[in-house]
Design a protein around this motif. Structure first.
Motif, PDB file in Angstrom:
ATOM      1  N   TRP B  26      69.962  31.396  18.736  1.00 21.09           N
ATOM      2  CA  TRP B  26      70.930  31.039  19.787  1.00 21.09           C
ATOM      3  C   TRP B  26      70.464  29.787  20.525  1.00 21.09           C
ATOM      4  CZ3 TRP B  26      75.714  32.520  20.812  1.00 21.09           C
ATOM      5  CH2 TRP B  26      76.246  32.305  22.077  1.00 21.09           C
ATOM      6  N   ARG B  27      71.389  28.922  20.854  1.00 25.57           N
ATOM      7  CA  ARG B  27      71.019  27.627  21.450  1.00 25.57           C
ATOM      8  C   ARG B  27      70.670  27.731  22.941  1.00 25.57           C
ATOM      9  NH1 ARG B  27      76.345  28.146  21.046  1.00 25.57           N
ATOM     10  NH2 ARG B  27      77.665  27.655  22.842  1.00 25.57           N
ATOM     11  N   GLY B  28      71.014  28.831  23.580  1.00 27.42           N
ATOM     12  CA  GLY B  28      70.755  28.999  25.017  1.00 27.42           C
ATOM     13  C   GLY B  28      69.802  30.146  25.277  1.00 27.42           C
ATOM     14  N   PRO B  29      69.705  30.564  26.530  1.00 26.07           N
ATOM     15  CA  PRO B  29      68.826  31.679  26.869  1.00 26.07           C
ATOM     16  C   PRO B  29      69.372  33.006  26.336  1.00 26.07           C
ATOM     17  CG  PRO B  29      70.078  31.003  28.788  1.00 26.07           C
ATOM     18  CD  PRO B  29      70.400  30.017  27.723  1.00 26.07           C
ATOM     19  N   VAL B  30      68.460  33.947  26.127  1.00 25.39           N
ATOM     20  CA  VAL B  30      68.842  35.251  25.565  1.00 25.39           C
ATOM     21  C   VAL B  30      68.197  36.370  26.380  1.00 25.39           C
ATOM     22  CG1 VAL B  30      68.731  36.771  23.557  1.00 25.39           C
ATOM     23  CG2 VAL B  30      69.003  34.306  23.224  1.00 25.39           C
ATOM     24  N   LEU B  31      69.005  37.358  26.692  1.00 24.93           N
ATOM     25  CA  LEU B  31      68.475  38.597  27.269  1.00 24.93           C
ATOM     26  C   LEU B  31      68.726  39.701  26.248  1.00 24.93           C
ATOM     27  CD1 LEU B  31      67.374  40.177  29.800  1.00 24.93           C
ATOM     28  CD2 LEU B  31      69.757  40.759  30.224  1.00 24.93           C
ATOM     29  N   PHE B  32      67.683  40.359  25.836  1.00 25.85           N
ATOM     30  CA  PHE B  32      67.800  41.428  24.837  1.00 25.85           C
ATOM     31  C   PHE B  32      67.582  42.754  25.563  1.00 25.85           C
ATOM     32  CE2 PHE B  32      67.070  44.113  21.287  1.00 25.85           C
ATOM     33  CZ  PHE B  32      67.499  43.481  20.132  1.00 25.85           C
ATOM     34  N   TYR B  33      68.628  43.559  25.659  1.00 25.87           N
ATOM     35  CA  TYR B  33      68.527  44.884  26.295  1.00 25.87           C
ATOM     36  C   TYR B  33      67.959  45.838  25.256  1.00 25.87           C
ATOM     37  CZ  TYR B  33      70.095  49.216  28.560  1.00 25.87           C
ATOM     38  OH  TYR B  33      70.170  50.461  29.131  1.00 25.87           O
ATOM     39  N   ALA B  67      64.707  30.458  26.906  1.00 26.38           N
ATOM     40  CA  ALA B  67      64.103  31.711  27.365  1.00 26.38           C
ATOM     41  C   ALA B  67      64.552  32.862  26.471  1.00 26.38           C
ATOM     42  CB  ALA B  67      64.505  31.984  28.805  1.00 26.38           C
ATOM     43  N   ARG B  68      63.599  33.669  26.078  1.00 26.19           N
ATOM     44  CA  ARG B  68      63.883  34.866  25.274  1.00 26.19           C
ATOM     45  C   ARG B  68      63.259  36.046  26.016  1.00 26.19           C
ATOM     46  NH1 ARG B  68      66.780  31.694  23.672  1.00 26.19           N
ATOM     47  NH2 ARG B  68      67.131  30.895  21.571  1.00 26.19           N
ATOM     48  N   MET B  92      76.672  37.071  36.022  1.00 22.68           N
ATOM     49  CA  MET B  92      78.090  36.676  36.012  1.00 22.68           C
ATOM     50  C   MET B  92      78.459  35.840  37.242  1.00 22.68           C
ATOM     51  SD  MET B  92      79.456  37.851  33.293  1.00 22.68           S
ATOM     52  CE  MET B  92      80.846  38.855  32.903  1.00 22.68           C
ATOM     53  N   GLN B  93      77.474  35.528  38.062  1.00 25.00           N
ATOM     54  CA  GLN B  93      77.758  34.744  39.271  1.00 25.00           C
ATOM     55  C   GLN B  93      77.851  33.246  38.991  1.00 25.00           C
ATOM     56  OE1 GLN B  93      78.464  36.459  42.064  1.00 25.00           O
ATOM     57  NE2 GLN B  93      78.075  38.256  40.784  1.00 25.00           N
ATOM     58  N   ARG B  94      77.616  32.834  37.776  1.00 23.28           N
ATOM     59  CA  ARG B  94      77.634  31.404  37.481  1.00 23.28           C
ATOM     60  C   ARG B  94      78.175  31.180  36.069  1.00 23.28           C
ATOM     61  NH1 ARG B  94      71.829  29.222  35.781  1.00 23.28           N
ATOM     62  NH2 ARG B  94      73.258  27.959  34.554  1.00 23.28           N
ATOM     63  N   ILE B  95      78.489  29.948  35.787  1.00 28.42           N
ATOM     64  CA  ILE B  95      78.892  29.584  34.422  1.00 28.42           C
ATOM     65  C   ILE B  95      77.670  28.986  33.732  1.00 28.42           C
ATOM     66  CG2 ILE B  95      80.394  28.107  33.041  1.00 28.42           C
ATOM     67  CD1 ILE B  95      82.463  28.339  35.310  1.00 28.42           C
ATOM     68  N   TRP B  96      77.354  29.536  32.587  1.00 29.92           N
ATOM     69  CA  TRP B  96      76.101  29.195  31.923  1.00 29.92           C
ATOM     70  C   TRP B  96      76.270  28.004  30.982  1.00 29.92           C
ATOM     71  CZ3 TRP B  96      71.385  31.833  32.577  1.00 29.92           C
ATOM     72  CH2 TRP B  96      71.442  32.896  33.473  1.00 29.92           C
ATOM     73  N   THR B  97      75.397  27.025  31.167  1.00 28.42           N
ATOM     74  CA  THR B  97      75.328  25.898  30.247  1.00 28.42           C
ATOM     75  C   THR B  97      73.856  25.615  29.966  1.00 28.42           C
ATOM     76  OG1 THR B  97      77.252  24.964  31.351  1.00 28.42           O
ATOM     77  CG2 THR B  97      76.100  23.545  29.814  1.00 28.42           C
ATOM     78  N   PRO B  98      73.392  25.822  28.768  1.00 22.88           N
ATOM     79  CA  PRO B  98      74.097  26.393  27.622  1.00 22.88           C
ATOM     80  C   PRO B  98      74.394  27.880  27.836  1.00 22.88           C
ATOM     81  CG  PRO B  98      71.762  26.132  27.134  1.00 22.88           C
ATOM     82  CD  PRO B  98      71.978  25.511  28.476  1.00 22.88           C
ATOM     83  N   ALA B  99      75.216  28.393  26.964  1.00 21.79           N
ATOM     84  CA  ALA B  99      75.712  29.765  27.121  1.00 21.79           C
ATOM     85  C   ALA B  99      74.577  30.790  27.029  1.00 21.79           C
ATOM     86  CB  ALA B  99      76.756  30.047  26.050  1.00 21.79           C
ATOM     87  N   LEU B 100      74.753  31.872  27.795  1.00 22.08           N
ATOM     88  CA  LEU B 100      73.784  32.974  27.802  1.00 22.08           C
ATOM     89  C   LEU B 100      74.213  34.022  26.770  1.00 22.08           C
ATOM     90  CD1 LEU B 100      71.471  34.708  29.123  1.00 22.08           C
ATOM     91  CD2 LEU B 100      73.212  35.537  30.719  1.00 22.08           C
ATOM     92  N   LEU B 101      73.250  34.488  25.994  1.00 21.04           N
ATOM     93  CA  LEU B 101      73.524  35.573  25.046  1.00 21.04           C
ATOM     94  C   LEU B 101      72.863  36.848  25.558  1.00 21.04           C
ATOM     95  CD1 LEU B 101      74.605  36.497  22.233  1.00 21.04           C
ATOM     96  CD2 LEU B 101      72.326  35.995  21.335  1.00 21.04           C
ATOM     97  N   ILE B 102      73.632  37.922  25.631  1.00 24.77           N
ATOM     98  CA  ILE B 102      73.068  39.222  25.999  1.00 24.77           C
ATOM     99  C   ILE B 102      73.236  40.154  24.800  1.00 24.77           C
ATOM    100  CG2 ILE B 102      73.177  41.195  27.560  1.00 24.77           C
ATOM    101  CD1 ILE B 102      74.160  39.378  29.756  1.00 24.77           C
ATOM    102  N   VAL B 103      72.131  40.601  24.267  1.00 30.53           N
ATOM    103  CA  VAL B 103      72.159  41.542  23.149  1.00 30.53           C
ATOM    104  C   VAL B 103      71.971  42.940  23.722  1.00 30.53           C
ATOM    105  CG1 VAL B 103      71.121  42.190  20.946  1.00 30.53           C
ATOM    106  CG2 VAL B 103      71.101  39.789  21.671  1.00 30.53           C
TER     107      VAL B 103
END
Lengths: 107, 203
Positions: B26-33, B67-68, B92-103
Motif C-alpha cells: 500500500w502506498r500510504g500508512p496502514v493500520l492492521f487490526y 507507517a505500518r 475519520m476526522q481528516r482526509i488522508w493523503t496518501p490514503a490510509l488502509l485499515i486491515v
C-alpha cells in the motif's frame, strides 16, 4: 488530555443494540395481523353472559355471540376501534328504508 | 487499490499472508487490526496496544506515509470493538493523503452478521470520503455483516468450506470458484470484481 486507546473506547461506548454475546439475537417473528385474527380465542364464559352486554345492541343470542367474539379479539372492549365498529354496525342496522318501501313487519 | 476489499478464506488458506502482503504494498500508512496478536510474516510492523496513546497512534499514521502499525486489542471482543471504534473515529476526522488502509482481521468479530454501526461499517460506508479504505478478512462470508460485504467492490476468495451455495446466493459463480480453487495450488485465490472472475493467483 492525552487519552490511551482503552480510555477513548470507554469514553465513547458503542451502543449498537447488541446482546453481550456479540451476536445479535434474532427477534422471534411477529405473527401477521391475519394470523392473530384467525387464531384469537373467543371471550370467556357462555353466551348467556353476553346477552346484556353493552355492545349487544340487538339483545339476542346473535348479538351476544358477536359481543363474545369481540371480547376475544380485543380483550379490552374500552378500545375506540370497538366503539367505531359497533357504532358503524348500529348505524347500518338502523338505516331507514328507501322511500315507498313498506315498513318492516311489526313496525 | 482505492476500494474496499473482502478477503475470504478458511484457516491456513493464505488469506492473512495475502492481507499482509497487500498492506505492505500500500502506498500510504496502514493500520492492521490484529485481534489474535498473530505473528506478522510480511514486513516490519510497529506494535500498538490499548494502553498506547490514541493521539500518538494517529500522529504516527499521519506523519509517516510508510507507517505500518499492527494494533492488538483487548482479548474480549466486546471490549476490543470499542477500541477499534475509537481509533477509526479519530482517523475519520481528516482526509488522508496518501490514503490510509485499515486491515480488519477476523472482521466477523468486529462486524458479525446482523450487527450494525460497527467500526467496520464506518470504514466501509464512510471511509471513501476520508480516503480511508478497508480490507475485511474473514473465514466465511456468512458470518460477516452483509452491509460491510456489499460495500466491498473486490472480493478475494481463497479456499473455503462449503461456500459454493452461499456464493451462488449472492450471484457469484460459486461452482466455478470452487472448481478453480480445488484444482489450484495451495494458497491460491480468485478475485470476483465487477461481475468478473479472475485467477487463480498466488502471492
Amino acid at each position: 488530555v492525552d487519552e490511551t486507546i482503552a480510555q477513548a473506547a470507554l469514553a465513547d461506548p458503542q451502543d449498537d443494540g447488541m446482546d453481550p454475546a456479540g451476536i445479535s439475537a434474532p427477534e422471534p417473528p411477529r405473527p401477521s395481523w391475519w394470523d392473530r385474527l384467525i387464531t384469537a380465542e373467543t371471550g370467556e364464559g357462555p353466551i348467556s353472559n353476553y346477552r346484556n352486554h353493552p355492545i349487544n345492541f340487538t339483545g339476542d343470542d346473535g348479538g351476544a355471540r358477536l359481543a363474545r367474539g369481540l371480547t376475544g379479539l380485543f380483550e379490552n372492549l374500552n378500545l375506540a376501534i370497538v366503539d367505531l365498529l359497533v357504532g358503524a354496525v348500529q348505524l347500518l342496522w338502523k338505516k331507514p328504508s328507501p322511500a315507498g318501501e313498506p315498513p318492516n313487519v311489526g313496525a | 487499490m482505492s476500494e474496499h476489499e473482502l478477503i475470504i478464506g478458511m484457516t491456513r488458506s493464505g488469506k492473512s499472508y495475502h492481507a499482509q502482503a497487500d498492506a505492505q504494498a500500500w502506498r500510504g500508512p496502514v493500520l492492521f487490526y490484529n485481534p489474535q496478536g498473530q505473528k506478522m510474516d510480511v514486513g516490519e510492523w510497529t506494535r500498538a496496544t490499548p494502553t498506547d496513546s490514541l493521539s500518538a497512534l494517529v500522529s504516527l499514521l499521519s506523519n509517516r506515509p510508510r507507517a505500518r502499525v499492527q494494533f492488538t486489542p483487548h482479548w474480549n471482543t466486546e471490549v476490543a470493538r470499542p477500541q477499534l471504534a475509537a481509533i477509526v473515529d479519530a482517523c475519520m476526522q481528516r482526509i488522508w493523503t496518501p490514503a490510509l488502509l485499515i486491515v480488519v482481521d477476523e472482521a466477523d468479530q468486529v462486524a458479525p452478521q446482523g450487527k450494525n454501526g460497527t467500526p467496520a461499517h464506518q470504514i466501509a460506508q464512510r471511509g471513501g470520503k476520508q480516503q480511508v479504505w478497508g480490507r475485511f478478512v474473514t473465514q466465511h462470508p456468512s458470518v460477516v455483516s452483509k452491509m460491510v460485504m456489499r460495500q466491498c467492490t473486490r472480493k478475494t476468495i481463497f479456499l473455503t468450506e462449503d461456500s459454493a451455495a452461499y456464493f451462488k446466493a449472492y450471484g457469484w459463480p460459486g461452482d466455478e470458484i470452487e472448481r478453480i480453487l480445488s484444482n489450484a495450488p495451495k494458497h491460491s485465490y480468485v478475485v470476483w470484481q465487477s461481475r468478473q472472475l479472475t485467477g487463480p493467483f498466488r502471492d
